[in-house]
Motif scaffolding. Structure first.
Motif, PDB file in Angstrom:
ATOM      1  N   MET A  11       2.148  12.867  65.059  1.00  0.00           N
ATOM      2  CA  MET A  11       3.260  12.390  64.237  1.00  0.00           C
ATOM      3  C   MET A  11       4.234  13.522  63.926  1.00  0.00           C
ATOM      4  O   MET A  11       5.458  13.333  63.985  1.00  0.00           O
ATOM      5  N   VAL A  12       3.693  14.697  63.589  1.00  0.00           N
ATOM      6  CA  VAL A  12       4.559  15.850  63.316  1.00  0.00           C
ATOM      7  C   VAL A  12       5.370  16.197  64.555  1.00  0.00           C
ATOM      8  O   VAL A  12       6.582  16.465  64.480  1.00  0.00           O
ATOM      9  N   ALA A  13       4.718  16.174  65.721  1.00  0.00           N
ATOM     10  CA  ALA A  13       5.417  16.485  66.969  1.00  0.00           C
ATOM     11  C   ALA A  13       6.504  15.453  67.257  1.00  0.00           C
ATOM     12  O   ALA A  13       7.618  15.806  67.687  1.00  0.00           O
ATOM     13  N   LEU A  14       6.195  14.182  67.021  1.00  0.00           N
ATOM     14  CA  LEU A  14       7.165  13.114  67.284  1.00  0.00           C
ATOM     15  C   LEU A  14       8.395  13.270  66.418  1.00  0.00           C
ATOM     16  O   LEU A  14       9.534  13.269  66.922  1.00  0.00           O
ATOM     17  N   PHE A  15       8.198  13.417  65.112  1.00  0.00           N
ATOM     18  CA  PHE A  15       9.347  13.512  64.207  1.00  0.00           C
ATOM     19  C   PHE A  15      10.097  14.837  64.386  1.00  0.00           C
ATOM     20  O   PHE A  15      11.306  14.894  64.165  1.00  0.00           O
ATOM     21  N   SER A  16       9.382  15.880  64.795  1.00  0.00           N
ATOM     22  CA  SER A  16      10.052  17.151  65.060  1.00  0.00           C
ATOM     23  C   SER A  16      10.980  17.042  66.265  1.00  0.00           C
ATOM     24  O   SER A  16      12.035  17.694  66.317  1.00  0.00           O
ATOM     25  N   SER A  17      10.573  16.204  67.233  1.00  0.00           N
ATOM     26  CA  SER A  17      11.419  16.007  68.415  1.00  0.00           C
ATOM     27  C   SER A  17      12.615  15.104  68.117  1.00  0.00           C
ATOM     28  O   SER A  17      13.641  15.191  68.792  1.00  0.00           O
TER      29      SER A  17
ATOM     30  N   PHE B 149      10.524  19.831  61.131  1.00  0.00           N
ATOM     31  CA  PHE B 149       9.534  20.915  61.147  1.00  0.00           C
ATOM     32  C   PHE B 149      10.157  22.194  60.598  1.00  0.00           C
ATOM     33  O   PHE B 149      10.333  23.186  61.296  1.00  0.00           O
ATOM     34  N   THR B 150      10.493  22.140  59.308  1.00  0.00           N
ATOM     35  CA  THR B 150      11.057  23.301  58.623  1.00  0.00           C
ATOM     36  C   THR B 150      10.267  23.540  57.344  1.00  0.00           C
ATOM     37  O   THR B 150       9.577  22.644  56.845  1.00  0.00           O
ATOM     38  N   LYS B 151      10.399  24.745  56.818  1.00  0.00           N
ATOM     39  CA  LYS B 151       9.668  25.085  55.602  1.00  0.00           C
ATOM     40  C   LYS B 151      10.061  24.167  54.448  1.00  0.00           C
ATOM     41  O   LYS B 151       9.189  23.698  53.687  1.00  0.00           O
ATOM     42  N   ASP B 152      11.344  23.868  54.299  1.00  0.00           N
ATOM     43  CA  ASP B 152      11.794  23.030  53.189  1.00  0.00           C
ATOM     44  C   ASP B 152      11.196  21.623  53.257  1.00  0.00           C
ATOM     45  O   ASP B 152      10.755  21.074  52.242  1.00  0.00           O
ATOM     46  N   THR B 153      11.178  21.042  54.459  1.00  0.00           N
ATOM     47  CA  THR B 153      10.632  19.695  54.609  1.00  0.00           C
ATOM     48  C   THR B 153       9.133  19.678  54.342  1.00  0.00           C
ATOM     49  O   THR B 153       8.628  18.797  53.622  1.00  0.00           O
ATOM     50  N   LEU B 154       8.414  20.635  54.893  1.00  0.00           N
ATOM     51  CA  LEU B 154       6.963  20.677  54.705  1.00  0.00           C
ATOM     52  C   LEU B 154       6.599  20.932  53.242  1.00  0.00           C
ATOM     53  O   LEU B 154       5.642  20.350  52.719  1.00  0.00           O
ATOM     54  N   LEU B 155       7.365  21.801  52.564  1.00  0.00           N
ATOM     55  CA  LEU B 155       7.126  22.025  51.134  1.00  0.00           C
ATOM     56  C   LEU B 155       7.419  20.767  50.333  1.00  0.00           C
ATOM     57  O   LEU B 155       6.695  20.431  49.382  1.00  0.00           O
TER      58      LEU B 155
ATOM     59  N   PRO C 135       6.663  25.756  40.814  1.00  0.00           N
ATOM     60  CA  PRO C 135       6.167  26.333  42.067  1.00  0.00           C
ATOM     61  C   PRO C 135       5.220  27.497  41.799  1.00  0.00           C
ATOM     62  O   PRO C 135       5.492  28.345  40.954  1.00  0.00           O
ATOM     63  N   TRP C 136       4.121  27.517  42.528  1.00  0.00           N
ATOM     64  CA  TRP C 136       3.173  28.615  42.456  1.00  0.00           C
ATOM     65  C   TRP C 136       3.243  29.407  43.746  1.00  0.00           C
ATOM     66  O   TRP C 136       4.273  29.929  44.097  1.00  0.00           O
ATOM     67  N   LEU C 137       2.170  29.448  44.462  1.00  0.00           N
ATOM     68  CA  LEU C 137       2.116  30.233  45.693  1.00  0.00           C
ATOM     69  C   LEU C 137       2.955  29.590  46.788  1.00  0.00           C
ATOM     70  O   LEU C 137       2.797  28.410  47.097  1.00  0.00           O
ATOM     71  N   GLY C 138       3.862  30.366  47.360  1.00  0.00           N
ATOM     72  CA  GLY C 138       4.632  29.895  48.498  1.00  0.00           C
ATOM     73  C   GLY C 138       5.508  28.694  48.238  1.00  0.00           C
ATOM     74  O   GLY C 138       5.855  27.960  49.167  1.00  0.00           O
ATOM     75  N   GLY C 139       5.841  28.454  46.978  1.00  0.00           N
ATOM     76  CA  GLY C 139       6.676  27.303  46.669  1.00  0.00           C
ATOM     77  C   GLY C 139       5.902  26.028  46.421  1.00  0.00           C
ATOM     78  O   GLY C 139       6.489  24.982  46.117  1.00  0.00           O
TER      79      GLY C 139
ATOM     80  N   LEU D  54       4.612  10.143  57.678  1.00  0.00           N
ATOM     81  CA  LEU D  54       5.270   8.945  58.196  1.00  0.00           C
ATOM     82  C   LEU D  54       6.514   8.612  57.381  1.00  0.00           C
ATOM     83  O   LEU D  54       7.601   8.380  57.937  1.00  0.00           O
ATOM     84  N   GLU D  55       6.391   8.627  56.064  1.00  0.00           N
ATOM     85  CA  GLU D  55       7.531   8.295  55.206  1.00  0.00           C
ATOM     86  C   GLU D  55       8.643   9.336  55.318  1.00  0.00           C
ATOM     87  O   GLU D  55       9.823   8.989  55.424  1.00  0.00           O
ATOM     88  N   ALA D  56       8.270  10.608  55.297  1.00  0.00           N
ATOM     89  CA  ALA D  56       9.282  11.665  55.394  1.00  0.00           C
ATOM     90  C   ALA D  56       9.973  11.638  56.753  1.00  0.00           C
ATOM     91  O   ALA D  56      11.196  11.797  56.843  1.00  0.00           O
ATOM     92  N   GLY D  57       9.202  11.417  57.798  1.00  0.00           N
ATOM     93  CA  GLY D  57       9.778  11.374  59.133  1.00  0.00           C
ATOM     94  C   GLY D  57      10.724  10.206  59.313  1.00  0.00           C
ATOM     95  O   GLY D  57      11.821  10.359  59.870  1.00  0.00           O
ATOM     96  N   LEU D  58      10.327   9.032  58.832  1.00  0.00           N
ATOM     97  CA  LEU D  58      11.193   7.860  58.941  1.00  0.00           C
ATOM     98  C   LEU D  58      12.481   8.055  58.147  1.00  0.00           C
ATOM     99  O   LEU D  58      13.555   7.634  58.580  1.00  0.00           O
ATOM    100  N   ALA D  59      12.355   8.695  56.990  1.00  0.00           N
ATOM    101  CA  ALA D  59      13.562   8.954  56.177  1.00  0.00           C
ATOM    102  C   ALA D  59      14.511   9.903  56.905  1.00  0.00           C
ATOM    103  O   ALA D  59      15.731   9.705  56.888  1.00  0.00           O
ATOM    104  N   GLN D  60      13.946  10.918  57.559  1.00  0.00           N
ATOM    105  CA  GLN D  60      14.800  11.904  58.229  1.00  0.00           C
ATOM    106  C   GLN D  60      15.501  11.352  59.463  1.00  0.00           C
ATOM    107  O   GLN D  60      16.600  11.785  59.812  1.00  0.00           O
ATOM    108  N   ILE D  61      14.878  10.393  60.133  1.00  0.00           N
ATOM    109  CA  ILE D  61      15.527   9.839  61.325  1.00  0.00           C
ATOM    110  C   ILE D  61      16.434   8.668  60.966  1.00  0.00           C
ATOM    111  O   ILE D  61      16.973   8.003  61.848  1.00  0.00           O
TER     112      ILE D  61
END
Length: 327
Positions: free
Chosen positions: A32-38, A44-50, A166-170, A287-294
């Motif tokens: 799923m990560v690979a699909l939405f990244s494509s 597949f960025t730090k902001d999205t994953l955080l 935010p604690w460690l790494g955001g 799934l929700e984040a990926g659908l929102a981004q596309i």
């Protein structure tokens, strides 16, 4: 009579099945990560994953409780409403009664425990399906949230901001609390007598009675714990949004159940894993984040999520039938 040692495949099959489930969920998540990244340059960025990590704590802690509920062959549809009422009670304590954040948080958690205990107690005392009892509680508790807030969003500001800080790494404090809840839940389920009783009740409740174990208090405790975790989720969400909304958590019970079922917990009871449930939470969140981004529309997102739930239930049914044929 042959000993278990003479059939090592029988001894190791549960471990192999568990590892197979882990690997399957990880593969689905990576795919799923690979699909939405494509499909999106920004997925597949730090902001999205955080963002995903900091949005899942409420869903994750409720999914832990729902895992135990489903393992005992129950269900709780009121968790979204309990989330809203608990957050509303904490907000009212701070804004109307001028309580401090800690006292308000304790009140919110107690409200959740009471709601869960009522659901479990009524279901056990009158031997009613938890589906029906929790459906009634869904409406009653939601009405309570509207009464407490006067049907208006209560803005608490950063009174409980520590949970969203935010604690460690955001990553927020809520995220680490959720991870602790997942770990503790898995240890309770797999390493304690209580956990074995929970699985036993879901597998064969009558056999547990014959073995001298009263399943009634265990059932009530599981529902009370679900209420506590729904209340904790309410505090997490209230801290993140800096407000208590009487409409918060509406429909969230479906997301919670979906995450648990996707994680491989059986709707028929007797089998489940909190760690697998956490993978289910991640799959739902991605799934929700990926659908929102596309740019998927809200109706499309609901259709896709619904299809995923149905597929997960079908896979669980097929798995159950195959296991039954082997035995």
């Amino acid at each position: 009579m042959s000993s278990p040692a003479s059939h090592p495949e029988k001894v190791h099959s549960p471990w192999r099945q568990e590892m197979g489930t882990y690997i399957g969920l990880i593969v689905v998540l990576i795919a799923m990560v690979a699909l939405f990244s494509s499909l999106s340059d920004y997925f597949f960025t730090k902001d999205t994953l955080l963002s995903i990590a900091n949005e899942i704590p409420a869903l994750a802690v409720m999914a832990v409780g729902m895992t135990f509920i489903l393992i005992i062959a129950g269900i709780d549809l009121s968790v979204g409403s309990v989330l809203a009422l608990s957050a509303a009670a904490a907000a009212a304590a701070m804004l109307q009664w001028e309580w401090g954040p800690w006292g308000a948080a304790v009140l919110g958690l107690l409200v959740g425990v009471v709601c869960g205990t009522i659901t479990g107690g009524i279901s056990v005392a009158w031997q009613l399906p938890s589906f029906i009892v929790s459906l009634g509680m869904l409406e009653a508790v939601r009405g309570g949230a509207y009464l407490v807030t006067d049907s208006r969003t209560q803005y608490v500001g950063d009174a409980m901001g520590g949970l969203a800080t935010p604690w460690l790494g955001g990553l927020s404090a809520s995220f680490f609390i959720a991870i602790v809840v997942v770990i503790v839940g898995q240890l309770i389920l797999s390493r304690t007598v209580f956990g074995r009783y929970v699985v036993g009740i879901g597998t064969n409740e009558e056999a547990m009675r014959l073995a001298g174990v009263d399943p009634r208090p265990i059932r009530v405790i599981v529902f009370a714990a679900m209420g506590f975790l729904a209340a904790l989720a309410g505090l997490m969400q209230s801290a993140r949004l800096e407000a208590a909304d009487p409409n918060a958590g509406a429909g969230m019970e479906l997301q919670v159940i979906a995450a648990v079922v996707i994680g491989g917990t059986s709707l028929m009871g007797g089998r489940g894993s909190v760690i697998n449930t956490f993978f289910g939470v991640l799959i739902i969140a991605v799934l929700e984040a990926g659908l929102a981004q596309i740019g998927a529309s809200e109706p499309s997102k609901r259709i896709i999520t619904g299809v995923v739930i149905v597929v997960a239930v079908v896979v669980d049914t097929i798995r159950q039938r195959r296991a039954a044929r082997k035995h």
